[in-house]
Write a protein that holds these residues in place. Sequence first.
Motif, PDB file in Angstrom:
ATOM      1  N   GLY A  30     -62.574 -25.412  21.890  1.00 49.76           N
ATOM      2  CA  GLY A  30     -62.053 -24.898  23.155  1.00 49.76           C
ATOM      3  C   GLY A  30     -61.674 -25.970  24.145  1.00 49.76           C
ATOM      4  N   SER A  31     -61.833 -25.670  25.406  1.00 52.94           N
ATOM      5  CA  SER A  31     -61.235 -26.483  26.455  1.00 52.94           C
ATOM      6  C   SER A  31     -61.828 -27.883  26.554  1.00 52.94           C
ATOM      7  CB  SER A  31     -61.391 -25.772  27.804  1.00 52.94           C
ATOM      8  OG  SER A  31     -62.763 -25.551  28.105  1.00 52.94           O
ATOM      9  N   ASP A  32     -62.986 -28.141  25.916  1.00 51.68           N
ATOM     10  CA  ASP A  32     -63.563 -29.477  25.973  1.00 51.68           C
ATOM     11  C   ASP A  32     -63.067 -30.371  24.842  1.00 51.68           C
ATOM     12  OD1 ASP A  32     -65.062 -28.837  28.199  1.00 51.68           O
ATOM     13  OD2 ASP A  32     -66.741 -28.093  27.015  1.00 51.68           O
ATOM     14  N   GLY A  35     -57.716 -28.636  24.383  1.00 53.44           N
ATOM     15  CA  GLY A  35     -57.725 -28.272  25.785  1.00 53.44           C
ATOM     16  C   GLY A  35     -56.325 -27.994  26.304  1.00 53.44           C
ATOM     17  N   PHE A  36     -56.236 -27.419  27.458  1.00 55.34           N
ATOM     18  CA  PHE A  36     -54.976 -26.929  27.989  1.00 55.34           C
ATOM     19  C   PHE A  36     -53.908 -28.002  28.073  1.00 55.34           C
ATOM     20  CE2 PHE A  36     -52.301 -25.615  31.666  1.00 55.34           C
ATOM     21  CZ  PHE A  36     -51.839 -24.408  31.176  1.00 55.34           C
ATOM     22  N   LYS A  62     -55.621 -28.236  35.663  1.00 58.64           N
ATOM     23  CA  LYS A  62     -56.345 -27.341  34.752  1.00 58.64           C
ATOM     24  C   LYS A  62     -55.871 -25.922  34.987  1.00 58.64           C
ATOM     25  CE  LYS A  62     -61.023 -25.786  33.566  1.00 58.64           C
ATOM     26  NZ  LYS A  62     -60.799 -25.840  32.116  1.00 58.64           N
ATOM     27  N   TRP A 106     -59.619 -26.005  15.825  1.00 60.26           N
ATOM     28  CA  TRP A 106     -59.636 -26.689  17.115  1.00 60.26           C
ATOM     29  C   TRP A 106     -60.657 -26.007  18.021  1.00 60.26           C
ATOM     30  CZ3 TRP A 106     -57.400 -31.208  17.553  1.00 60.26           C
ATOM     31  CH2 TRP A 106     -56.241 -31.501  16.843  1.00 60.26           C
ATOM     32  N   HIS A 145     -48.924 -30.168  27.494  1.00 57.29           N
ATOM     33  CA  HIS A 145     -49.926 -29.519  26.657  1.00 57.29           C
ATOM     34  C   HIS A 145     -50.437 -30.455  25.557  1.00 57.29           C
ATOM     35  CE1 HIS A 145     -49.956 -25.525  28.267  1.00 57.29           C
ATOM     36  NE2 HIS A 145     -48.668 -25.298  28.031  1.00 57.29           N
ATOM     37  N   ASN A 146     -51.642 -30.146  25.061  1.00 58.63           N
ATOM     38  CA  ASN A 146     -52.134 -30.789  23.855  1.00 58.63           C
ATOM     39  C   ASN A 146     -51.423 -30.215  22.625  1.00 58.63           C
ATOM     40  OD1 ASN A 146     -54.423 -32.820  24.046  1.00 58.63           O
ATOM     41  ND2 ASN A 146     -55.139 -31.287  25.496  1.00 58.63           N
TER      42      ASN A 146
END
Length: 317
Positions: A280-282, A286-287, A293, A278, A236-237
């Motif tokens: 979203g996913s971009d 991100g995830f 993904k 933070w 994860h990030n």
Amino acid sequence: MALNGILSIDLAVKNPDELSEFWQRRGLTADASGTLGTADRNKQITIVEDDYRHLAALRLSCETEQDLANITKRLHDMGVDSIISGTTLTCKDPIVDHAISVEVGAPAPLTPSPDRSLNSSGKINRDGTRAEAITELKPRPPRRLGHVVIGTPHFEKVTNFYVNGLGFKVSDQILNGIATFMRVETDHHNLFIHPGFTSHLNHYALEVDDVDAIGKLGMEVLAERPDANVVGVGRHNLGANMFWYLTDPSGNMFEFFSDMDQITDDEEWARNHCKRDWEGSDGPAGFSVWGPKEPESFINQPDLFEIAAAREARGLI
């Protein structure tokens, strides 16, 4: 930090015996009452029967009896009833509806994981012997319950309850509170709140020693339940932990994780690392740093309409 631990959860499912046996095959042990635990913490998950899957109870710990008094005052100011009996406070999550208890104490300490000899470029740590992951006879069992994740359309109210009522610390937020990582221990998160179609348990997470333990336990699950995979393995990030998400026999998603960011200085983290916006996913939130993904079913789980109907039948929003 007044709150200092996540002690255990109750999981409500249609098939408690099947779920208990599933986790006992993964190395958890059951006491006389059927509560599941690990080698260091003998009460981690209690499984109860109900007609839909949900989080039934969350048990926390705090440092002092004064902490209980402080929590009950904050809850009273929010219009949430609570009771203190002895050294334990009880209340209900006013939205998601599971029971909550806070008791004076702390989680039992964990036995340190054994050091593993890892070779890397230019550095030999393991010479003339095979890696421990090759020679161990069976997967190492989970070490503890680490966190739970709740989805809800009322994420602002639920987040406010946990942060400003119970006293969770915010570690990171996505878009100023759309989703919030929060903690009561040194882990980056013990609770994550995100938007959802209905209030529900997104997943519960069990910490294991390392990525080999994640992989071997996950493969053992897949050998038994080939359709259990959700997403993984990856890193994860936010939180930075290694992960693998699978489903249990009751349809709950669960996570095996290791190597999560640790926060021992709240002020330093808040000053230099915590972000409330933070994207979203971009963006960096991100995830994952690497790994698959997340699928649509990671957030929009297939039984959410069933859960919503069951909650509506009970008068829950």
